[in-house]
Design an enzyme around this catalytic site. Structure first.
Site, PDB file in Angstrom:
ATOM      1  N   LYS A 123       0.829  -1.205   0.000  1.00  0.00           N
ATOM      2  CA  LYS A 123       0.000   0.000   0.000  1.00  0.00           C
ATOM      3  C   LYS A 123       0.867   1.260   0.000  1.00  0.00           C
ATOM      4  O   LYS A 123       0.522   2.248  -0.662  1.00  0.00           O
ATOM      5  CB  LYS A 123      -0.911  -0.001   1.225  1.00  0.00           C
ATOM      6  CG  LYS A 123      -1.990  -1.078   1.221  1.00  0.00           C
ATOM      7  CD  LYS A 123      -2.958  -0.851   2.370  1.00  0.00           C
ATOM      8  CE  LYS A 123      -3.623  -2.112   2.866  1.00  0.00           C
ATOM      9  NZ  LYS A 123      -4.670  -2.681   2.065  1.00  0.00           N
ATOM     10  N   GLU A 163      -2.710   6.904   7.884  1.00  0.00           N
ATOM     11  CA  GLU A 163      -3.654   7.733   7.137  1.00  0.00           C
ATOM     12  C   GLU A 163      -4.533   8.491   8.098  1.00  0.00           C
ATOM     13  O   GLU A 163      -4.834   8.005   9.187  1.00  0.00           O
ATOM     14  CB  GLU A 163      -4.568   6.843   6.257  1.00  0.00           C
ATOM     15  CG  GLU A 163      -3.873   6.274   5.066  1.00  0.00           C
ATOM     16  CD  GLU A 163      -4.783   5.390   4.219  1.00  0.00           C
ATOM     17  OE1 GLU A 163      -5.960   5.201   4.571  1.00  0.00           O
ATOM     18  OE2 GLU A 163      -4.289   4.900   3.195  1.00  0.00           O
ATOM     19  N   HIS A 199     -13.902  -4.177   8.960  1.00  0.00           N
ATOM     20  CA  HIS A 199     -13.286  -3.637   7.738  1.00  0.00           C
ATOM     21  C   HIS A 199     -13.424  -4.593   6.561  1.00  0.00           C
ATOM     22  O   HIS A 199     -12.671  -4.532   5.606  1.00  0.00           O
ATOM     23  CB  HIS A 199     -11.808  -3.285   7.935  1.00  0.00           C
ATOM     24  CG  HIS A 199     -11.594  -2.209   8.945  1.00  0.00           C
ATOM     25  ND1 HIS A 199     -12.124  -0.952   8.811  1.00  0.00           N
ATOM     26  CD2 HIS A 199     -10.915  -2.201  10.112  1.00  0.00           C
ATOM     27  CE1 HIS A 199     -11.782  -0.221   9.861  1.00  0.00           C
ATOM     28  NE2 HIS A 199     -11.057  -0.952  10.668  1.00  0.00           N
ATOM     29  N   GLU A 222      -9.742   1.073  -5.240  1.00  0.00           N
ATOM     30  CA  GLU A 222     -10.596   1.363  -4.088  1.00  0.00           C
ATOM     31  C   GLU A 222     -10.361   2.791  -3.605  1.00  0.00           C
ATOM     32  O   GLU A 222      -9.214   3.197  -3.396  1.00  0.00           O
ATOM     33  CB  GLU A 222     -10.308   0.382  -2.946  1.00  0.00           C
ATOM     34  CG  GLU A 222     -10.655  -1.062  -3.296  1.00  0.00           C
ATOM     35  CD  GLU A 222     -10.596  -2.007  -2.100  1.00  0.00           C
ATOM     36  OE1 GLU A 222     -11.317  -3.014  -2.120  1.00  0.00           O
ATOM     37  OE2 GLU A 222      -9.814  -1.749  -1.148  1.00  0.00           O
ATOM     38  N   GLU A 243      -6.281   1.784  -2.266  1.00  0.00           N
ATOM     39  CA  GLU A 243      -5.412   0.721  -2.753  1.00  0.00           C
ATOM     40  C   GLU A 243      -5.995   0.202  -4.066  1.00  0.00           C
ATOM     41  O   GLU A 243      -7.140   0.481  -4.405  1.00  0.00           O
ATOM     42  CB  GLU A 243      -5.321  -0.440  -1.749  1.00  0.00           C
ATOM     43  CG  GLU A 243      -6.638  -1.159  -1.510  1.00  0.00           C
ATOM     44  CD  GLU A 243      -6.453  -2.516  -0.824  1.00  0.00           C
ATOM     45  OE1 GLU A 243      -5.326  -3.026  -0.755  1.00  0.00           O
ATOM     46  OE2 GLU A 243      -7.477  -3.072  -0.384  1.00  0.00           O
ATOM     47  N   ASN A 253      -6.694  -3.452  -6.003  1.00  0.00           N
ATOM     48  CA  ASN A 253      -6.674  -4.911  -5.928  1.00  0.00           C
ATOM     49  C   ASN A 253      -6.496  -5.440  -7.340  1.00  0.00           C
ATOM     50  O   ASN A 253      -7.332  -5.202  -8.212  1.00  0.00           O
ATOM     51  CB  ASN A 253      -7.955  -5.428  -5.292  1.00  0.00           C
ATOM     52  CG  ASN A 253      -8.026  -5.074  -3.810  1.00  0.00           C
ATOM     53  OD1 ASN A 253      -6.995  -4.990  -3.135  1.00  0.00           O
ATOM     54  ND2 ASN A 253      -9.206  -4.837  -3.305  1.00  0.00           N
ATOM     55  N   ARG A 281      -6.859  -8.045  -9.198  1.00  0.00           N
ATOM     56  CA  ARG A 281      -7.506  -9.350  -9.417  1.00  0.00           C
ATOM     57  C   ARG A 281      -8.981  -9.104  -9.627  1.00  0.00           C
ATOM     58  O   ARG A 281      -9.461  -7.985  -9.498  1.00  0.00           O
ATOM     59  CB  ARG A 281      -7.330 -10.212  -8.170  1.00  0.00           C
ATOM     60  CG  ARG A 281      -7.819  -9.475  -6.923  1.00  0.00           C
ATOM     61  CD  ARG A 281      -7.827 -10.346  -5.702  1.00  0.00           C
ATOM     62  NE  ARG A 281      -7.827  -9.577  -4.464  1.00  0.00           N
ATOM     63  CZ  ARG A 281      -8.889  -9.106  -3.868  1.00  0.00           C
ATOM     64  NH1 ARG A 281     -10.079  -9.302  -4.395  1.00  0.00           N
ATOM     65  NH2 ARG A 281      -8.812  -8.420  -2.742  1.00  0.00           N
TER      66      ARG A 281
HETATM   67  P1  ADP Z   1     -12.718  -8.100  -1.986  1.00  0.00           P
HETATM   68  O1  ADP Z   1     -12.286  -8.824  -3.212  1.00  0.00           O
HETATM   69  O2  ADP Z   1     -14.130  -7.806  -2.032  1.00  0.00           O
HETATM   70  O3  ADP Z   1     -11.866  -6.911  -1.626  1.00  0.00           O
HETATM   71  P2  ADP Z   1     -11.760  -9.213   0.492  1.00  0.00           P
HETATM   72  O4  ADP Z   1     -10.904  -8.017   0.628  1.00  0.00           O
HETATM   73  O5  ADP Z   1     -12.647  -9.547   1.646  1.00  0.00           O
HETATM   74  O6  ADP Z   1     -12.663  -9.133  -0.805  1.00  0.00           O
HETATM   75  O7  ADP Z   1     -10.859 -10.474   0.217  1.00  0.00           O
HETATM   76  C1  ADP Z   1     -10.537 -10.830  -1.069  1.00  0.00           C
HETATM   77  C2  ADP Z   1     -10.063 -12.237  -1.108  1.00  0.00           C
HETATM   78  O8  ADP Z   1      -8.823 -12.346  -0.464  1.00  0.00           O
HETATM   79  C3  ADP Z   1     -11.006 -13.194  -0.406  1.00  0.00           C
HETATM   80  O9  ADP Z   1     -11.036 -14.403  -1.073  1.00  0.00           O
HETATM   81  C4  ADP Z   1     -10.372 -13.397   0.906  1.00  0.00           C
HETATM   82  O10 ADP Z   1     -10.716 -14.639   1.424  1.00  0.00           O
HETATM   83  C5  ADP Z   1      -8.906 -13.341   0.495  1.00  0.00           C
HETATM   84  N1  ADP Z   1      -8.093 -12.967   1.622  1.00  0.00           N
HETATM   85  C6  ADP Z   1      -8.348 -12.033   2.515  1.00  0.00           C
HETATM   86  N2  ADP Z   1      -7.387 -11.988   3.441  1.00  0.00           N
HETATM   87  C7  ADP Z   1      -6.494 -12.932   3.118  1.00  0.00           C
HETATM   88  C8  ADP Z   1      -5.255 -13.384   3.675  1.00  0.00           C
HETATM   89  N3  ADP Z   1      -4.766 -12.862   4.788  1.00  0.00           N
HETATM   90  N4  ADP Z   1      -4.596 -14.383   3.055  1.00  0.00           N
HETATM   91  C9  ADP Z   1      -5.096 -14.919   1.933  1.00  0.00           C
HETATM   92  N5  ADP Z   1      -6.241 -14.532   1.363  1.00  0.00           N
HETATM   93  C10 ADP Z   1      -6.928 -13.561   1.936  1.00  0.00           C
HETATM   94  P1  ADP Z   2      -7.685  -4.040   2.816  1.00  0.00           P
HETATM   95  O1  ADP Z   2      -6.444  -4.289   2.027  1.00  0.00           O
HETATM   96  O2  ADP Z   2      -7.706  -4.817   4.067  1.00  0.00           O
HETATM   97  O3  ADP Z   2      -8.903  -4.152   1.966  1.00  0.00           O
HETATM   98  P2  ADP Z   2      -8.089  -1.148   2.723  1.00  0.00           P
HETATM   99  O4  ADP Z   2      -6.978  -0.173   2.736  1.00  0.00           O
HETATM  100  O5  ADP Z   2      -8.760  -1.385   1.422  1.00  0.00           O
HETATM  101  O6  ADP Z   2      -7.566  -2.527   3.318  1.00  0.00           O
HETATM  102  O7  ADP Z   2      -9.174  -0.704   3.795  1.00  0.00           O
HETATM  103  C1  ADP Z   2     -10.229  -1.548   4.184  1.00  0.00           C
HETATM  104  C2  ADP Z   2     -11.363  -0.742   4.820  1.00  0.00           C
HETATM  105  O8  ADP Z   2     -10.905   0.021   5.946  1.00  0.00           O
HETATM  106  C3  ADP Z   2     -11.965   0.297   3.905  1.00  0.00           C
HETATM  107  O9  ADP Z   2     -12.941  -0.253   3.061  1.00  0.00           O
HETATM  108  C4  ADP Z   2     -12.551   1.285   4.889  1.00  0.00           C
HETATM  109  O10 ADP Z   2     -13.757   0.820   5.439  1.00  0.00           O
HETATM  110  C5  ADP Z   2     -11.547   1.289   6.007  1.00  0.00           C
HETATM  111  N1  ADP Z   2     -10.563   2.363   5.808  1.00  0.00           N
HETATM  112  C6  ADP Z   2      -9.406   2.258   5.121  1.00  0.00           C
HETATM  113  N2  ADP Z   2      -8.731   3.424   5.109  1.00  0.00           N
HETATM  114  C7  ADP Z   2      -9.476   4.295   5.807  1.00  0.00           C
HETATM  115  C8  ADP Z   2      -9.300   5.679   6.194  1.00  0.00           C
HETATM  116  N3  ADP Z   2      -8.226   6.369   5.860  1.00  0.00           N
HETATM  117  N4  ADP Z   2     -10.290   6.259   6.922  1.00  0.00           N
HETATM  118  C9  ADP Z   2     -11.386   5.565   7.296  1.00  0.00           C
HETATM  119  N5  ADP Z   2     -11.590   4.271   6.986  1.00  0.00           N
HETATM  120  C10 ADP Z   2     -10.653   3.635   6.258  1.00  0.00           C
HETATM  121 MG    MG Z   3      -9.306  -3.060   0.374  1.00  0.00          MG
END
Ligand code: ADP
Ligand code: ADP
Ligand code: MG
Length: 664
Positions: free
Chosen positions: A116, A200, A235, A275, A292, A294, A296
C-alpha cells in the site's frame, strides 16, 4: 482463445470461472486439497489434479505443484481466482517462465500495487488524490509518532502488506499511538511477514466506493463504473451495490478517470479494482481518495456484471488471450441497480465469530433466468457439505438486480428469506436486519452503518416464542402423529380431562426455559397456549413440504427442519430455532466449564497476553487465536489468576482444546 485452462482456486470463485469457461467451450482443470476431494469445484471442471493437504500452504499455495498440474494436463493458462495466489507476482512470473498465461495483470503491476505504501507513492506521481497521511519507507517509531501527530487524530495505522481487513488500527489520541503501532506491527509480521506500516487520516463517516477497471495488452483501459461497499464489519465487506447511491455523472466520470490513470500508471492488463475512500461533506459534496488497488477479480464483481450485462470472466479470458477489450468506454452503460450479500458461516451476535460444521440443510432461492437474470447465487457448496476451518467462511453470494434500488432491495430480502441453512451458524438474519434498517433503506451509507444500527441489528428475535412453538408443534402434528391426531396424548406426559386431551411441551428458547400446552378439543380442533398467547391452532402441509400454520391472528407459511432436538423455523419474516428439552437425548453439553478456556474453533494460537501467575479481570484479553483468516481474542470470563498456559504461540489447536486455565 485458449482450449484449456487450469483454475488455481476453490469454492465459489472456481465454480464461477468454470461456468464461463464451459459457456465458451474452454476445457477446465480443477485442483483440490484433501478437504475438497468431493467439492463442487472439482465436479464443475472437466479434469482435476490433487495438490495435497487441507491447509492452503499444503495445497492451494503450492505453486510448483500447480504449474506441474497445468503442464501435465496441457492447460495453456491459469486463472488464479481471488485470494491465494492471485496477487502473488512471483507466481505470475513463474507462469510466464513456464510458458503459461497468467490470467491477470503482468507481475510488474502486481508488484507495484502490492504494497500500500509504495503504490501510494506511485499514485501521487500519477496525480491520483490520496488520503492525507504518511507512506514513507522510514519506519522509526518516533518518526511515525511525529507523523501521526502532524496528520492529526484520529489516524489509521495500516500494514503496508495488509489485506482482507487485517493489520489496521484506528488511533484516537497521541498517547495511544505507540501501543497501537506495536500491536499493528505484530499482526502485520504474523500475517504478512512484513511489519512496514503507513498512516492515514481516519476519514469520518466515510464511504468505500471502488471502480472496476479493465486493461488490455494493446494499451487500452476502461472503467466499468463503481460499486459501493460501505457496509462492512471488521473492515470487510458485507453488502455491495452498484451503482453507488447519490453518485453524480460528474463524480463518476472523475473517479473513473482517476482509476484509469491509476491503472495506466502501472501498465495494467485485465480486471482490477481501484478502491477509494470517500469523505462525505455537509451539503452532499463528496471527496474521494485512493486507498489501494486490488490486482484481481473482486469478490463483488457480479454486481458490476448485473448492471452492465457483461461477463467479466469472459473479458478476462479474452484479454489474457491477447484480444482487445470487447467494448469501448462510450459503449458501456448502467442498467438498473444490483446488490450482493455475502452469506457467511459466522455468528454476528458473537462478534462475527466464524463457524464450521455440516450444511445439514442448504436450500436457496430459485435463480431466475427469465429475460434478465434477476436473482443469482454464486456458491461452491451443496447440502451435506462441510464448512471446514481451513478456508474462509463465505458460503455463498446472493446477487439481485432490479430496475431501481428499492426493487433490488425488496428482491434481496425476499431471496434471503428463501435461504435455509441448518447445521452452521450464518449471517442471513443479520443481512435481512441490515436491509431493513432506515440507514440502508434510505441509502444513508457509511462504513459505521452496522455500528450505528447496533440496537436493531444484534440479538434480534424475528418470530417470538408463540409462533416458534406453534411451528414446532405443527411439524410434529403432521409428520410424527399422522394417522390418529390424539396419539400424542396417549403418551405418558399427556392426560385426559373432561373429554379433552392436554399435553405440555418443554422447550429452551433463546437460552431460556419455555413451555407450551396443546389441547385437543372434543370438536377435533387444537388449542395452543405458548408465550402468554392462547388461541386456536390450525395446521396443514403443502405438497412442497411447507407447513401452513394459523395461530394468534396470523396465517404463516413455514419451513421447519428438525436437527438435534431443535426445530429450525423459517418464515417470511425471519428464522429462529426452538429446542425441545424432552427430545434432547444425545446433544452433549459443549460449554466450557468454569476455569477452563477452550478454543472456539480449530486454528492457530497467535499469542498469549498473560502468563502463569498473572491476575486477570473479567473481559481482559488473554490470548489471540487465528482461524479462518481472522484473529479472535479470547477474553477472561471472570476475575481470577492464570494457572497454566497449555499451548505456545504458533501451535495448532483443535476446537474445544483447553488453551489456558484460570482459578478464581
Ligand atoms: P474483496 O475482493 O471484495 O476486496 P476481500 O478483501 O474480503 O474481498 O478479500 C478478497 C479475497 O482475499 C477473499 O477471497 C479473501 O478470502 C482473500 N483474503 C483475505 N485476506 C487474506 C489473507 N490474509 N490471506 C489470503 N487470502 C486472503
Ligand atoms: P484491505 O487491504 O484490508 O482491503 P483497505 O486499505 O482497502 O484494506 O481498507 C479496508 C477498509 O478500511 C476500507 O474499506 C474502509 O472501510 C476502512 N478504511 C481504510 N482506510 C481508511 C481511512 N483512511 N479512513 C477511514 N476508513 C478507512
Ligand atoms: Mg481493500
Amino acid at each position: 482463445m485458449f482450449k484449456k485452462i487450469l483454475i488455481a482456486n476453490r469454492g465459489e470463485i472456481a465454480c464461477r470461472v468454470a461456468a464461463t469457461a464451459r459457456r465458451m467451450a474452454i476445457r477446465t482443470v480443477a485442483v483440490y486439497s484433501d478437504a475438497d476431494a468431493h467439492a463442487n469445484h472439482v465436479r464443475a471442471c472437466d479434469e482435476s489434479v490433487y495438490l495435497g493437504g487441507s491447509a492452503p500452504k499444503d495445497s492451494y499455495l503450492r505453486w510448483e505443484k500447480i504449474l506441474e498440474a497445468a503442464k501435465a494436463t496441457g492447460a495453456e493458462a491459469i486463472h488464479p481466482g481471488y485470494g491465494f495466489l492471485s496477487e502473488n507476482e512471483e507466481f505470475a512470473q513463474a507462469c510466464a517462465d513456464a510458458g503459461l498465461v497468467f490470467i491477470g495483470p503482468p507481475p510488474s503491476a502486481i508488484k507495484a500495487m502490492g504494497l500500500k505504501a509504495e503504490s501510494k507513492q506511485l499514485m501521487e506521481k500519477a496525480g491520483v488524490p490520496l488520503v492525507p497521511g504518511y507512506h514513507g519507507s522510514e519506519q522509526d517509531p518516533a518518526l511515525l509518532q511525529r507523523e501521526a501527530d502532524r496528520i492529526g487524530y484520529p489516524v489509521l495505522i495500516k500494514a503496508s502488506a495488509g489485506g482482507g481487513g487485517k493489520g489496521m488500527r484506528a488511533v484516537d489520541k497521541s498517547e495511544d499511538f505507540a501501543a497501537a503501532l506495536a500491536s499493528c506491527q505484530r499482526e502485520a509480521i504474523n500475517s504478512f511477514g512484513d511489519d512496514a506500516v503507513l498512516i492515514e487520516k481516519y476519514v469520518q463517516r466515510p464511504r468505500h466506493i471502488e471502480i472496476q477497471v479493465f486493461g488490455d495488452t494493446h494499451g487500452d483501459c476502461v472503467y466499468l463504473f463503481e460499486r459501493d461497499c460501505s457496509v462492512q464489519r471488521r473492515h470487510q465487506k458485507v453488502l455491495e451495490e452498484a451503482p453507488a447511491p447519490g453518485m453524480t455523472e460528474a463524480m463518476r466520470a472523475e473517479m473513473g478517470a482517476a482509476a484509469v490513470a491509476a491503472a495506466k500508471a502501472v501498465n495494467y492488463v485485465g480486471a482490477g479494482t481501484v478502491e477509494f475512500i470517500v469523505e462525505q461533506r455537509d451539503g452532499g459534496a463528496m471527496n474521494f481518495f485512493f486507498m489501494e488497488m486490488n490486482t484481481r477479480l473482486q469478490v463483488e464483481h457480479p454486481v458490476t456484471e448485473a448492471i452492465t450485462g457483461l461477463d467479466l470472466v469472459e473479458w478476462q479470458l479474452r484479454v489474457a488471450s491477447g484480444e482487445p477489450l470487447p467494448l469501448k468506454q462510450e459503449q458501456l452503460q448502467i442498467h438498473g441497480h444490483a446488490i450482493e450479500a455475502r452469506i457467511c458461516a459466522e455468528n454476528p451476535d458473537n462478534n462475527f465469530l466464524p463457524a464450521t460444521g455440516t450444511l445439514h440443510v442448504y436450500r436457496k432461492p430459485q435463480a431466475t433466468a427469465f429475460q434478465r437474470s434477476r436473482v443469482r447465487i454464486d456458491d461452491g457448496v451443496r447440502e451435506g457439505g462441510e464448512i471446514s476451518p481451513f478456508y474462509d467462511s463465505m458460503i455463498a453470494k446472493l446477487i439481485v438486480h432490479g430496475s431501481t434500488r428499492a426493487e433490488a432491495l425488496a428482491r434481496l430480502d425476499a431471496a434471503l428469506a428463501q435461504v435455509h441453512i441448518v447445521g452452521v451458524a450464518t449471517n442471513v438474519q443479520f443481512l435481512r436486519g441490515i436491509i431493513a434498517t432506515d440507514s440502508f433503506a434510505n441509502a444513508n451509507l457509511d462504513t459505521a452503518l452496522i455500528e450505528r444500527e447496533r440496537a436493531v441489528l444484534f440479538d434480534r428475535e424475528p418470530l417470538g416464542l408463540p409462533l416458534a412453538a406453534a411451528a414446532a408443534i405443527a411439524r410434529q402434528c403432521i409428520t410424527e402423529w399422522p394417522a390418529a391426531m390424539p396419539e400424542p396424548f396417549a403418551r405418558r406426559d399427556g392426560f385426559r380431562a373432561l373429554g379433552e386431551y392436554k399435553r405440555r411441551f418443554d422447550y429452551e428458547f433463546r437460552g431460556e426455559p419455555a413451555s407450551a400446552t396443546l389441547t385437543y378439543k372434543r370438536d377435533g380442533s387444537f388449542w395452543l397456549e405458548a408465550g402468554g398467547v392462547s388461541g386456536a391452532l390450525v395446521v396443514g402441509q403443502f405438497p412442497s413440504g411447507e407447513f401452513e400454520v394459523e395461530f394468534n391472528g396470523g396465517r404463516h407459511t413455514l419451513n421447519v427442519y428438525e436437527r438435534d432436538g431443535s426445530s429450525h423455523v423459517f418464515a417470511a419474516q425471519g428464522a429462529t430455532k426452538i429446542l425441545a428439552v424432552d427430545r434432547l437425548a444425545h446433544a452433549g453439553d459443549t460449554q466450557a466449564e468454569g476455569g477452563r478456556l477452550t478454543a472456539p474453533m480449530p486454528g492457530k494460537v497467535v499469542s498469549f497476553a498473560v502468563k502463569a501467575g498473572d491476575k486477570v479481570s473479567k473481559g481482559q484479553p488473554l490470548a489471540v487465536m487465528e482461524a479462518m483468516k481472522m484473529e479472535h481474542t479470547i477474553a477472561a470470563p471472570a476475575d481470577g489468576t492464570v494457572e497454566e498456559l497449555m499451548f505456545a504461540p504458533g501451535d495448532q489447536v483443535a476446537e474445544g482444546n483447553e488453551l489456558l486455565r484460570i482459578s478464581a
